[in-house]
Enzyme design. Sequence first.
Site, PDB file in Angstrom:
ATOM      1  N   GLU A 107      -0.301 -27.327 -25.427  1.00  9.98           N
ATOM      2  CA  GLU A 107       0.722 -26.940 -24.508  1.00  9.98           C
ATOM      3  C   GLU A 107       1.848 -28.421 -24.815  1.00  9.98           C
ATOM      4  O   GLU A 107       2.319 -28.644 -23.774  1.00  9.98           O
ATOM      5  CB  GLU A 107       0.201 -27.096 -23.295  1.00  9.98           C
ATOM      6  CG  GLU A 107      -0.758 -28.211 -22.897  1.00  9.98           C
ATOM      7  CD  GLU A 107      -1.344 -28.178 -21.497  1.00  9.98           C
ATOM      8  OE1 GLU A 107      -0.766 -27.119 -20.725  1.00  9.98           O
ATOM      9  OE2 GLU A 107      -2.329 -28.756 -21.291  1.00  9.98           O
ATOM     10  N   ASP A 142       3.713 -26.004 -19.489  1.00 11.28           N
ATOM     11  CA  ASP A 142       3.824 -27.432 -20.195  1.00 11.28           C
ATOM     12  C   ASP A 142       4.464 -27.045 -21.412  1.00 11.28           C
ATOM     13  O   ASP A 142       5.227 -27.828 -22.164  1.00 11.28           O
ATOM     14  CB  ASP A 142       2.457 -28.055 -20.406  1.00 11.28           C
ATOM     15  CG  ASP A 142       2.091 -28.938 -19.290  1.00 11.28           C
ATOM     16  OD1 ASP A 142       2.882 -29.413 -18.657  1.00 11.28           O
ATOM     17  OD2 ASP A 142       1.062 -28.696 -18.635  1.00 11.28           O
ATOM     18  N   HIS A 165      -5.306 -29.322 -12.370  1.00 12.64           N
ATOM     19  CA  HIS A 165      -4.230 -29.548 -11.236  1.00 12.64           C
ATOM     20  C   HIS A 165      -4.773 -29.182  -9.780  1.00 12.64           C
ATOM     21  O   HIS A 165      -4.279 -29.345  -8.806  1.00 12.64           O
ATOM     22  CB  HIS A 165      -3.039 -28.689 -11.640  1.00 12.64           C
ATOM     23  CG  HIS A 165      -2.519 -29.199 -12.907  1.00 12.64           C
ATOM     24  ND1 HIS A 165      -1.617 -30.431 -12.689  1.00 12.64           N
ATOM     25  CD2 HIS A 165      -2.140 -28.745 -14.087  1.00 12.64           C
ATOM     26  CE1 HIS A 165      -1.234 -30.752 -13.873  1.00 12.64           C
ATOM     27  NE2 HIS A 165      -1.402 -29.505 -14.750  1.00 12.64           N
ATOM     28  N   ARG A 168     -11.959 -25.894 -16.004  1.00 17.05           N
ATOM     29  CA  ARG A 168     -10.917 -26.712 -16.590  1.00 17.05           C
ATOM     30  C   ARG A 168     -11.009 -28.099 -16.215  1.00 17.05           C
ATOM     31  O   ARG A 168     -10.922 -28.431 -15.117  1.00 17.05           O
ATOM     32  CB  ARG A 168      -9.514 -26.261 -16.352  1.00 17.05           C
ATOM     33  CG  ARG A 168      -8.477 -27.276 -17.136  1.00 17.05           C
ATOM     34  CD  ARG A 168      -6.928 -26.621 -17.414  1.00 17.05           C
ATOM     35  NE  ARG A 168      -6.290 -26.642 -16.218  1.00 17.05           N
ATOM     36  CZ  ARG A 168      -5.021 -26.481 -16.008  1.00 17.05           C
ATOM     37  NH1 ARG A 168      -4.351 -25.854 -17.168  1.00 17.05           N
ATOM     38  NH2 ARG A 168      -4.397 -26.618 -14.925  1.00 17.05           N
TER      39      ARG A 168
HETATM   40  C1  3PY Z   1       0.509 -24.556 -18.320  1.00 15.05           C
HETATM   41  O1  3PY Z   1       1.094 -23.716 -18.271  1.00 15.05           O
HETATM   42  O2  3PY Z   1       0.722 -25.768 -18.544  1.00 15.05           O
HETATM   43  C2  3PY Z   1      -1.125 -24.669 -17.972  1.00 15.05           C
HETATM   44  O3  3PY Z   1      -1.508 -25.660 -18.142  1.00 15.05           O
HETATM   45  C3  3PY Z   1      -1.613 -23.339 -17.388  1.00 15.05           C
HETATM   46  O4  3PY Z   1      -2.825 -23.385 -16.614  1.00 15.05           O
HETATM   47 MG    MG Z   2      -0.452 -27.271 -18.607  1.00 19.95          MG
END
Ligand code: 3PY
Ligand code: MG
Length: 257
Positions: A151, A177, A46, A71
């Site tokens: 996630e 997420d 992101h 990342r």
């Molecule tokens: C999330 O909270 O989904 C993330 O990817 C945090 O970096």
């Molecule tokens: Mg995320």
Amino acid sequence: MPVPSLIALLRARGSVLSSWIAMPEPLVAESAARAGFDCVTLDMQHGLHDPVSIMRGIGAVALAGVPAIVRVPVGDFAMASRALDMGASAIIAPMINSAADAEALARATKYPPIGERSWGPVRAMQIAGATGGNAYLQGANAETLTFAMIETRAAVAALDEILAVPGIDAIFIGPSDLSIALSRGGHVDPMDAENQAVASDLLARAHAAGKYVGMFALTGAQAKLYLGLGYDFVALGSDDMYLQAGAASMLAEARAK
Ligand code: 3PY
Ligand code: MG
């Protein structure tokens, strides 16, 4: 000066606080490192980073004497290998939803016999202070960490299979997420009670499997909570938040009646 690896810091300190950098400017990453974070994560998913800003960012963070983590974008396992070659101490891969995803990640981040990472760690060897190719090769699989992000509902369901994949050293929970997935798109709320309960279960199961666990915190108070709960790697805020909070606090002071 060789830079300590993330795993060396985890072994020495038990847990670490990572900065999180989205801006593709090495000076920002270096400034965050000098502010006292244990390590710095550069975000390509992101964040606004490209391979060149990752290469420069890792060098800038090394100048401050702390390890850099990258990342990568979703499914970009080629970039995971490149980031390790550039000297990243760990890789965080988002949306690892199955054992097959985890196996593809481990193939890209680990040398044989675990994976198929291809040879070419010229910059990584300089940053790690490796004395030669064989010395780097012998240590690389253990000294660089691979985080699978958990996630989604699919990832939660497949956790045990993901944890069992050789080369997956750690999981990293994406609480935003995860909250969207658990609420079926109803909200984004990392601190939601159900979300925190699922995260605590993931933490316990990953620790039982001998893996490190990372978590993303939006505030210092959340980071303190997560460290207290036993998370090993806590990422705190982001460069934009540091800038906004610092500016707001200085402006409030300047305008106080
Ligand atoms: C999330 O909270 O989904 C993330 O990817 C945090 O970096
Ligand atoms: Mg995320």
